[in-house]
Scaffold this active site. Sequence first.
Site, PDB file in Angstrom:
ATOM      1  N   SER A 123       0.291  13.121  -2.045  1.00 35.91           N
ATOM      2  CA  SER A 123       0.896  11.963  -2.704  1.00 35.91           C
ATOM      3  C   SER A 123       0.096  10.682  -2.498  1.00 35.91           C
ATOM      4  O   SER A 123      -0.480  10.445  -1.428  1.00 35.91           O
ATOM      5  CB  SER A 123       2.305  11.777  -2.119  1.00 35.91           C
ATOM      6  OG  SER A 123       2.814  10.504  -2.455  1.00 35.91           O
ATOM      7  N   GLU A 125       1.426   8.056  -1.847  1.00 32.52           N
ATOM      8  CA  GLU A 125       2.077   7.339  -0.738  1.00 32.52           C
ATOM      9  C   GLU A 125       1.234   7.416   0.536  1.00 32.52           C
ATOM     10  O   GLU A 125       1.428   6.628   1.462  1.00 32.52           O
ATOM     11  CB  GLU A 125       3.468   7.913  -0.469  1.00 32.52           C
ATOM     12  CG  GLU A 125       4.535   7.429  -1.424  1.00 32.52           C
ATOM     13  CD  GLU A 125       4.813   5.927  -1.303  1.00 32.52           C
ATOM     14  OE1 GLU A 125       5.273   5.491  -0.242  1.00 32.52           O
ATOM     15  OE2 GLU A 125       4.569   5.199  -2.272  1.00 32.52           O
ATOM     16  N   TYR A 147       7.839   9.555   5.182  1.00 35.87           N
ATOM     17  CA  TYR A 147       7.426  10.465   4.099  1.00 35.87           C
ATOM     18  C   TYR A 147       5.904  10.453   3.955  1.00 35.87           C
ATOM     19  O   TYR A 147       5.261  11.510   3.913  1.00 35.87           O
ATOM     20  CB  TYR A 147       8.086  10.034   2.779  1.00 35.87           C
ATOM     21  CG  TYR A 147       7.530  10.758   1.566  1.00 35.87           C
ATOM     22  CD1 TYR A 147       7.959  12.032   1.226  1.00 35.87           C
ATOM     23  CD2 TYR A 147       6.566  10.144   0.750  1.00 35.87           C
ATOM     24  CE1 TYR A 147       7.435  12.695   0.124  1.00 35.87           C
ATOM     25  CE2 TYR A 147       6.039  10.799  -0.357  1.00 35.87           C
ATOM     26  CZ  TYR A 147       6.477  12.065  -0.666  1.00 35.87           C
ATOM     27  OH  TYR A 147       5.961  12.720  -1.762  1.00 35.87           O
TER      28      TYR A 147
HETATM   29  P1  NAP Z   1      11.949  16.688  -6.378  1.00 33.62           P
HETATM   30  O1  NAP Z   1      12.409  16.574  -7.778  1.00 33.62           O
HETATM   31  O2  NAP Z   1      12.629  15.901  -5.299  1.00 33.62           O
HETATM   32  O3  NAP Z   1      12.007  18.251  -5.978  1.00 33.62           O
HETATM   33  C1  NAP Z   1      11.841  18.676  -4.662  1.00 33.62           C
HETATM   34  C2  NAP Z   1      12.057  20.167  -4.585  1.00 33.62           C
HETATM   35  O4  NAP Z   1      11.880  20.608  -3.230  1.00 33.62           O
HETATM   36  C3  NAP Z   1      13.442  20.640  -5.016  1.00 33.62           C
HETATM   37  O5  NAP Z   1      13.305  21.827  -5.777  1.00 33.62           O
HETATM   38  C4  NAP Z   1      14.106  20.952  -3.675  1.00 33.62           C
HETATM   39  O6  NAP Z   1      15.106  21.928  -3.756  1.00 33.62           O
HETATM   40  C5  NAP Z   1      12.939  21.498  -2.900  1.00 33.62           C
HETATM   41  N1  NAP Z   1      13.145  21.528  -1.449  1.00 33.62           N
HETATM   42  C6  NAP Z   1      13.396  20.487  -0.643  1.00 33.62           C
HETATM   43  N2  NAP Z   1      13.496  20.913   0.633  1.00 33.62           N
HETATM   44  C7  NAP Z   1      13.308  22.254   0.627  1.00 33.62           C
HETATM   45  C8  NAP Z   1      13.304  23.264   1.630  1.00 33.62           C
HETATM   46  N3  NAP Z   1      13.521  22.987   2.915  1.00 33.62           N
HETATM   47  N4  NAP Z   1      13.054  24.540   1.272  1.00 33.62           N
HETATM   48  C9  NAP Z   1      12.845  24.846  -0.017  1.00 33.62           C
HETATM   49  N5  NAP Z   1      12.853  23.936  -1.015  1.00 33.62           N
HETATM   50  C10 NAP Z   1      13.087  22.654  -0.704  1.00 33.62           C
HETATM   51  O7  NAP Z   1      10.387  16.344  -6.276  1.00 33.62           O
HETATM   52  P2  NAP Z   1       9.268  16.245  -7.445  1.00 33.62           P
HETATM   53  O8  NAP Z   1       9.261  14.859  -7.982  1.00 33.62           O
HETATM   54  O9  NAP Z   1       9.414  17.403  -8.349  1.00 33.62           O
HETATM   55  O10 NAP Z   1       7.942  16.377  -6.572  1.00 33.62           O
HETATM   56  C11 NAP Z   1       7.364  17.653  -6.290  1.00 33.62           C
HETATM   57  C12 NAP Z   1       6.437  17.533  -5.103  1.00 33.62           C
HETATM   58  O11 NAP Z   1       5.401  16.597  -5.379  1.00 33.62           O
HETATM   59  C13 NAP Z   1       7.095  17.036  -3.821  1.00 33.62           C
HETATM   60  O12 NAP Z   1       6.432  17.658  -2.739  1.00 33.62           O
HETATM   61  C14 NAP Z   1       6.799  15.536  -3.808  1.00 33.62           C
HETATM   62  O13 NAP Z   1       6.826  15.047  -2.488  1.00 33.62           O
HETATM   63  C15 NAP Z   1       5.410  15.546  -4.401  1.00 33.62           C
HETATM   64  N6  NAP Z   1       4.993  14.350  -5.142  1.00 33.62           N
HETATM   65  C16 NAP Z   1       5.783  13.857  -6.132  1.00 33.62           C
HETATM   66  C17 NAP Z   1       5.344  12.773  -6.876  1.00 33.62           C
HETATM   67  C18 NAP Z   1       6.154  12.211  -8.020  1.00 33.62           C
HETATM   68  O14 NAP Z   1       5.870  11.080  -8.435  1.00 33.62           O
HETATM   69  N7  NAP Z   1       7.105  12.956  -8.553  1.00 33.62           N
HETATM   70  C19 NAP Z   1       4.081  12.201  -6.596  1.00 33.62           C
HETATM   71  C20 NAP Z   1       3.311  12.766  -5.574  1.00 33.62           C
HETATM   72  C21 NAP Z   1       3.765  13.846  -4.866  1.00 33.62           C
HETATM   73  P3  NAP Z   1      16.660  21.553  -4.029  1.00 33.62           P
HETATM   74  O15 NAP Z   1      16.778  21.478  -5.526  1.00 33.62           O
HETATM   75  O16 NAP Z   1      17.364  22.707  -3.426  1.00 33.62           O
HETATM   76  O17 NAP Z   1      16.937  20.245  -3.363  1.00 33.62           O
HETATM   77  O1  F7E Z   2       9.932   3.538  -5.936  1.00 30.86           O
HETATM   78  C1  F7E Z   2      10.535  -0.110  -5.880  1.00 30.86           C
HETATM   79  C2  F7E Z   2      10.325   0.602  -4.547  1.00 30.86           C
HETATM   80  O2  F7E Z   2      11.493   5.369  -5.313  1.00 30.86           O
HETATM   81  C3  F7E Z   2       8.880   2.905  -6.609  1.00 30.86           C
HETATM   82  C4  F7E Z   2       8.174   9.667  -4.970  1.00 30.86           C
HETATM   83  O3  F7E Z   2       8.108  10.590  -6.031  1.00 30.86           O
HETATM   84  O4  F7E Z   2       6.270   8.478  -5.806  1.00 30.86           O
HETATM   85  C5  F7E Z   2       7.631   8.331  -5.440  1.00 30.86           C
HETATM   86  O5  F7E Z   2       7.762   7.395  -4.375  1.00 30.86           O
HETATM   87  C6  F7E Z   2       8.838   1.421  -6.243  1.00 30.86           C
HETATM   88  C7  F7E Z   2       8.918   1.134  -4.742  1.00 30.86           C
HETATM   89  O6  F7E Z   2       9.059   5.889  -5.846  1.00 30.86           O
HETATM   90  C8  F7E Z   2      14.110  -0.088  -6.447  1.00 30.86           C
HETATM   91  O7  F7E Z   2      10.481  -0.311  -3.456  1.00 30.86           O
HETATM   92  C9  F7E Z   2      12.507  -1.538  -6.496  1.00 30.86           C
HETATM   93  O8  F7E Z   2       7.978   0.126  -4.404  1.00 30.86           O
HETATM   94  O9  F7E Z   2      10.574   5.303  -7.659  1.00 30.86           O
HETATM   95  P1  F7E Z   2      10.361   5.068  -6.220  1.00 30.86           P
HETATM   96  P2  F7E Z   2       8.014   5.839  -4.625  1.00 30.86           P
HETATM   97  O10 F7E Z   2       8.616   5.304  -3.403  1.00 30.86           O
HETATM   98  O11 F7E Z   2       6.780   5.205  -5.147  1.00 30.86           O
HETATM   99  C10 F7E Z   2       5.396   8.927  -4.747  1.00 30.86           C
HETATM  100  C11 F7E Z   2       4.006   9.052  -5.330  1.00 30.86           C
HETATM  101  C12 F7E Z   2       5.891  10.142  -4.069  1.00 30.86           C
HETATM  102  O12 F7E Z   2       5.116  10.949  -3.573  1.00 30.86           O
HETATM  103  C13 F7E Z   2       7.366  10.201  -3.792  1.00 30.86           C
HETATM  104  O13 F7E Z   2       7.773  11.547  -3.549  1.00 30.86           O
HETATM  105  O14 F7E Z   2       9.972   0.792  -6.829  1.00 30.86           O
HETATM  106  N1  F7E Z   2      11.962  -0.354  -6.182  1.00 30.86           N
HETATM  107  N2  F7E Z   2      13.826  -1.413  -6.657  1.00 30.86           N
HETATM  108  C14 F7E Z   2      12.925   0.580  -6.154  1.00 30.86           C
HETATM  109  N3  F7E Z   2      12.873   1.908  -5.903  1.00 30.86           N
HETATM  110  C15 F7E Z   2      14.044   2.601  -5.948  1.00 30.86           C
HETATM  111  N4  F7E Z   2      14.019   3.930  -5.726  1.00 30.86           N
HETATM  112  N5  F7E Z   2      15.238   1.979  -6.225  1.00 30.86           N
HETATM  113  C16 F7E Z   2      15.329   0.630  -6.469  1.00 30.86           C
HETATM  114  O15 F7E Z   2      16.403   0.083  -6.719  1.00 30.86           O
END
Ligand code: NAP
Ligand code: F7E
Length: 326
Positions: A123, A125, A147
Amino acid sequence: MKTALVTGVTGQDGSYLADLLLRKDYRVVGMVRRLSMENFGRIEHLLDDIELVQGDLLDQMSLIDIMAEIKPDEIYNLAAMSFVPTSWKQPVLTGEFTALGVIRMLEALRVAAPNARFYQASSSEMFGKVRETPQNELTPFYPRSPYGVAKVYGHWITVNYRESYNLFACSGILFNHESPRRGLEFVTRKVTDGVARIKLGLQKELRMGNIAAKRDWGFAGDFVEAMWRMLQQDEPDDYVIATGEARSVEELLGLAFGHVDLDWREHVVVDSGFLRPAEVDYLVGDASKAKRILGWEPEIGFEELISMMVDADMELVGRTVAARGR
Ligand code: NAP
Ligand code: F7E
């Protein structure tokens, strides 16, 4: 026919990746954890076409058994505790899922499927308090949440197992990617759902945190294509996947409210309860390596993405309103 094992198949990315792998004629096996009630909303349309197996990132034997049984050619490790604010509330659990979960997957692969190709969901992050802008594969990490710290472990253990055991293990450093299937607590979906609720009269205000924060937001459907491409290369490697454009939360608000002719300033309330103990202010990625080697580029831009999400939420919330009226 190749077999792919997808952890996190019930999540946003898992569901888009399963769509893509089925289009490419894979046998898709999704790992799900046992819950008292199924949460297959995002994969309902795929249930006849994919196989599901029960396992948990916390349980080493379940991972070994699954790999021995299904003999995957490719493994996509998408499962994690992925919501940044929760990582301060449950830091140890976040470490167990998001950090140690990765080494449990790699150990299972090493024992039971050593020839499988492995993708780790790293990520942006990990860049946190950024050391340079834009961020690429060589930018040093400075995570700002439990995280982010856990993801740094997952990233380096993937690199280490590749180098130690000659595994085909790749780490995709993905910047934020969104879609109508995004969880409701993430900022884009919180806003597009809030806009639909306000427009359709279900709520009046939307409480937000730091609206000055900037992110590089892309479309999840485009980003899962990059995951797949990484595993089709001759050599395993790590890639940044991003659009290269950063927008602020304030710009997101303007676009989403504007899409249904509302003025965000009349509805948004800044609430310090949504501020984070340590914020990531500004992320923007340089995906030129992915473009050069994988031939990957995003197709959907920010405006199109937000319009798509608002339209989807208008339809979804509209159905709720209609059902109440009956
Ligand atoms: P998400 O919608 O939160 O999905 C997370 C998945 O992980 C769900 O299917 C959840 O299952 C499963 N899970 C959580 N804990 C588990 C455990 N202990 N054993 C088995 N399964 C488990 O996340 P996403 O947005 O699709 O992201 C996918 C991956 O990419 C994650 O690793 C996230 O950290 C990473 N990532 C996401 C982003 C982004 O912007 N979306 C960017 C960079 C990296 P349940 O449905 O049972 O909860
Ligand atoms: O926040 C700001 C908040 O929660 C984005 C995950 O998929 O991407 C995600 O992490 C920004 C932050 O995503 C609210 O403070 C303002 O600066 O949508 P977010 P994230 O934290 O960037 C990375 C790449 C991952 O890997 C993670 O799994 O938006 N913000 N106001 C807010 N954010 C939330 N959630 N809610 C608010 O009200």
